[in-house]
Design an enzyme around this catalytic site. Structure first.
Site, PDB file in Angstrom:
ATOM      1  N   LYS A 111      39.229  31.245  39.923  1.00 55.71           N
ATOM      2  CA  LYS A 111      39.510  32.624  40.332  1.00 55.71           C
ATOM      3  C   LYS A 111      39.371  32.864  41.834  1.00 55.71           C
ATOM      4  O   LYS A 111      40.147  33.612  42.425  1.00 55.71           O
ATOM      5  CB  LYS A 111      38.605  33.590  39.580  1.00 55.71           C
ATOM      6  CG  LYS A 111      39.011  33.715  38.130  1.00 55.71           C
ATOM      7  CD  LYS A 111      38.139  34.675  37.375  1.00 55.71           C
ATOM      8  CE  LYS A 111      38.612  34.744  35.945  1.00 55.71           C
ATOM      9  NZ  LYS A 111      39.113  36.047  35.582  1.00 55.71           N
ATOM     10  N   GLU A 115      33.800  42.755  42.624  1.00 59.23           N
ATOM     11  CA  GLU A 115      35.052  43.470  42.844  1.00 59.23           C
ATOM     12  C   GLU A 115      34.804  44.951  42.669  1.00 59.23           C
ATOM     13  O   GLU A 115      33.929  45.341  41.891  1.00 59.23           O
ATOM     14  CB  GLU A 115      36.080  43.062  41.769  1.00 59.23           C
ATOM     15  CG  GLU A 115      36.989  41.959  42.206  1.00 59.23           C
ATOM     16  CD  GLU A 115      37.987  41.562  41.133  1.00 59.23           C
ATOM     17  OE1 GLU A 115      38.130  42.273  40.122  1.00 59.23           O
ATOM     18  OE2 GLU A 115      38.610  40.518  41.307  1.00 59.23           O
ATOM     19  N   HIS A 134      38.896  43.456  25.394  1.00 59.79           N
ATOM     20  CA  HIS A 134      39.597  42.809  26.524  1.00 59.79           C
ATOM     21  C   HIS A 134      40.733  41.904  26.082  1.00 59.79           C
ATOM     22  O   HIS A 134      41.151  41.019  26.822  1.00 59.79           O
ATOM     23  CB  HIS A 134      38.626  42.012  27.410  1.00 59.79           C
ATOM     24  CG  HIS A 134      37.645  42.873  28.139  1.00 59.79           C
ATOM     25  ND1 HIS A 134      38.033  43.813  29.049  1.00 59.79           N
ATOM     26  CD2 HIS A 134      36.306  42.937  28.073  1.00 59.79           C
ATOM     27  CE1 HIS A 134      36.975  44.425  29.523  1.00 59.79           C
ATOM     28  NE2 HIS A 134      35.898  43.926  28.934  1.00 59.79           N
ATOM     29  N   ARG A 137      51.120  29.282  31.909  1.00 57.00           N
ATOM     30  CA  ARG A 137      51.633  28.855  30.603  1.00 57.00           C
ATOM     31  C   ARG A 137      52.546  29.934  30.034  1.00 57.00           C
ATOM     32  O   ARG A 137      52.706  30.999  30.622  1.00 57.00           O
ATOM     33  CB  ARG A 137      50.464  28.670  29.648  1.00 57.00           C
ATOM     34  CG  ARG A 137      49.632  29.950  29.573  1.00 57.00           C
ATOM     35  CD  ARG A 137      48.581  29.917  28.500  1.00 57.00           C
ATOM     36  NE  ARG A 137      47.580  30.942  28.693  1.00 57.00           N
ATOM     37  CZ  ARG A 137      47.693  32.204  28.323  1.00 57.00           C
ATOM     38  NH1 ARG A 137      48.792  32.636  27.748  1.00 57.00           N
ATOM     39  NH2 ARG A 137      46.719  33.072  28.537  1.00 57.00           N
TER      40      ARG A 137
HETATM   41  P1  ADP Z   1      39.443  37.125  32.203  1.00 65.63           P
HETATM   42  O1  ADP Z   1      39.980  35.938  32.929  1.00 65.63           O
HETATM   43  O2  ADP Z   1      38.016  36.935  31.747  1.00 65.63           O
HETATM   44  O3  ADP Z   1      40.354  37.624  31.127  1.00 65.63           O
HETATM   45  P2  ADP Z   1      40.427  39.123  34.121  1.00 65.63           P
HETATM   46  O4  ADP Z   1      40.057  39.079  35.556  1.00 65.63           O
HETATM   47  O5  ADP Z   1      41.797  38.678  33.745  1.00 65.63           O
HETATM   48  O6  ADP Z   1      39.313  38.290  33.292  1.00 65.63           O
HETATM   49  O7  ADP Z   1      40.187  40.578  33.554  1.00 65.63           O
HETATM   50  C1  ADP Z   1      40.280  40.922  32.190  1.00 65.63           C
HETATM   51  C2  ADP Z   1      40.366  42.426  32.004  1.00 65.63           C
HETATM   52  O8  ADP Z   1      39.232  43.081  32.586  1.00 65.63           O
HETATM   53  C3  ADP Z   1      41.580  43.070  32.680  1.00 65.63           C
HETATM   54  O9  ADP Z   1      42.710  43.087  31.852  1.00 65.63           O
HETATM   55  C4  ADP Z   1      41.073  44.477  32.989  1.00 65.63           C
HETATM   56  O10 ADP Z   1      41.252  45.284  31.826  1.00 65.63           O
HETATM   57  C5  ADP Z   1      39.599  44.291  33.242  1.00 65.63           C
HETATM   58  N1  ADP Z   1      39.304  44.177  34.713  1.00 65.63           N
HETATM   59  C6  ADP Z   1      39.272  43.039  35.453  1.00 65.63           C
HETATM   60  N2  ADP Z   1      38.975  43.302  36.741  1.00 65.63           N
HETATM   61  C7  ADP Z   1      38.802  44.635  36.833  1.00 65.63           C
HETATM   62  C8  ADP Z   1      38.462  45.544  37.918  1.00 65.63           C
HETATM   63  N3  ADP Z   1      38.239  45.121  39.154  1.00 65.63           N
HETATM   64  N4  ADP Z   1      38.373  46.852  37.617  1.00 65.63           N
HETATM   65  C9  ADP Z   1      38.584  47.311  36.365  1.00 65.63           C
HETATM   66  N5  ADP Z   1      38.888  46.529  35.324  1.00 65.63           N
HETATM   67  C10 ADP Z   1      39.007  45.209  35.533  1.00 65.63           C
END
Ligand code: ADP
Length: 488
Positions: A116, A199, A234, A291
């Protein structure tokens, strides 16, 4: 040349990939574990290879065995589907070293996208907007200082995290130190690396992602977006395109950003760049999935293309030029049918499907992984199928998917069909006003049977019960979409 492909996956995606192989005149071979001896993806395949016992670590994740089987079968390529080994650079590398084609990106770009923090650096270089945040952190004092700079609420994320795990929202400075050390410990034990980063927490965001496709000749295209904000735990359950939320201008900028990111990491093949979008249409890079996505049919329908076919064409060196300038048509919606109980926090509900009627109809597509009677194994993701509908307008697509959902009957296990109907019928969904918080506040009540029907039920059962007893004593003809009737 690709003459034969080993599909290193199971369930609906294995079947779906095999359909394209057949269409292209390429031979397909599938793999199966002990739990999947009689699975639909095995029954429908021309050739199937046993790879190990039920637990996926010993079967669908067993790289040695899968590569051995690929060679044994005479395949010259491997398609990993989604999940399992699909985003594992080590697997992609070993496939390549074995002299086989991996239908997907290179292990090098997978690595760049998979970490990430590295991915964020690439996004920054490509000029793709990032959520305000930090680099990798281990020290709590430094972390607090940065969190204050960013402003609360903030989100602590694990650098190696995934699947929604290892994320913590911190609302107030007072709670920060404690939650930070918990997050570090959690990341350490779950991902073997305690590095976390911060973040800004975007309140009420939308999850919107861009499908991209890149060939080996330097062409990269974006094939529109998918709005995936209806999630539980999620995880997405409904996806649609176009997004009812973003403007044409935002869409254009997001497609450009996704293409720039893919170029930055030298990406080849199909991939998805995920963004969160705030209330003011500001969008921020989340991650790239290297993917095929579960929800790819939504894009296929709007663009009139077969993404798996293009994955194979790209893998054999063809150019994607014929797709350039393609304009999407109409509206597509996908719902994911899971063996789960929406009334107990969506807990998986594996078991035997005793009876089932699958829907169909104009502009309705069902990508299913099961038949009846059959077992949904406890070992794997409990997704049963994906139902997709298309229409010239969003309303047509909604009406079609509702009609198909009402036709769909599954007995023997708990499932989320009624829940999906309730969500799609809700005013907010119909209006297209929803964010990733939707299911947190959505009040789901099983629709109760008509009063008159309830009153009449004992007589109906008595008079017609035997004749209608097709499903373990359940009179199908008065079934009211929910099993509630039988309990009354
Ligand atoms: P993972 O790889 O664990 O799935 P992601 O970074 O893709 O994590 O985030 C998964 C979900 O978490 C996103 O779809 C969103 O709903 C929420 N999310 C991630 N980052 C943020 C953020 N900075 N603020 C609010 N919601 C977030």
């Amino acid at each position: 040349m690709i003459r034969k492909v080993l599909i290193a996956n199971r369930g609906e995606i294995s079947i779906r990939i095999n359909r394209t192989l057949r269409k292209m005149g390429i031979k397909g071979a599938v793999i199966f574990s002990d739990a999947d001896r009689n699975a639909l993806h095995v029954i429908t395949a021309e050739e199937a290879y046993h790879v190990g016992p039920a637990p996926s670590t010993r079967s669908y994740l067993n790289m040695d065995r899968i590569i051995e089987v690929a060679k044994e079968s005479g395949a010259d390529a491997i398609h990993p589907g989604y999940g399992f080994l699909s985003e594992n650079p080590e697997f992609a590398r070993r496939v390549r070293e074995a002299g086989l084609i991996f239908i997907g990106p290179t292990p090098e770009s997978m690595e760049l996208a998979g970490d990430k923090l590295k991915a964020k650096e690439s996004a920054k270089r490509a000029g793709v907007p990032l959520v305000p945040g930090s680099e990798g952190l281990k020290n709590v004092e430094e972390a607090i200082r940065i969190a204050e700079e960013i402003g609360f609420p903030v989100l602590i994320k694990a650098a190696r995290g995934g699947g929604g795990k290892g994320m913590r929202i911190v609302e107030r400075k007072e709670d920060f130190a404690e939650l930070f050390s918990l997050a570090v410990q959690e990341a350490e034990s779950a991902f073997g690396d305690g590095t976390v980063y911060i973040e800004k927490y975007i309140t009420n965001p939308h999850h919107v992602e861009i499908q991209i496709l890149a060939d080996q000749h330097g062409n990269v295209i974006a094939l529109g977006e998918r709005e995936c904000s209806i999630q539980r735990r999620h995880q997405k359950i409904i996806e649609e395109s176009p997004s009812p939320f973003i403007s044409d201008e935002t869409r254009r900028k997001m497609m450009e950003a996704a293409v720039n990111f893919a170029r930055e990491i030298g990406y080849v093949n199909a991939g998805t760049v995920e963004f969160i979008v705030d209330e003011n249409q500001n969008f921020y890079f989340l991650e790239m999935n290297t993917r095929l996505q579960v929800e790819h049919p939504v894009t296929e329908w709007r663009y009139g293309i077969d993404l798996v076919e293009w994955q194979i064409r790209v893998a054999r060196g063809e150019s994607i030029e014929p797709l350039m300038g393609l304009e999407p048509q109409g509206h597509a919606i996908e719902v994911r049918i899971y063996a789960e109980d929406p009334e107990s926090n969506f807990a998986p509900s594996p078991g035997e499907i005793t009876f089932m009627v699958e829907p169909s109809g104009p502009y309705v597509r069902l990508d299913s992984g099961v038949y009846y009677p059959s077992e949904i194994p406890i070992y794997y993701d409990p997704m049963i199928s994906k139902l997709i509908a298309w229409g010239p307008t969003r309303k047509d697509a909604i009406d079609r998917i509702l009609s198909a959902l009402r036709e769909y009957r599954i007995f023997g296990i708990k499932h989320n069909i009624d829940y999906l109907i309730a969500v799609i019928e809700s005013e907010d969904f119909k209006k297209g006003i929803y964010t990733t918080r939707f299911t947190e506040t959505f009040e789901y009540r099983k629709s109760l049977p008509d009063k008159e029907l309830v009153k009449a039920l004992p007589q109906v059962k008595k008079a017609l019960g035997i004749r209608w007893n097709t499903v373990e004593g359940e009179p199908v003809s008065v079934w009211k979409r929910t099993p509630v009737d039988w309990e009354l």
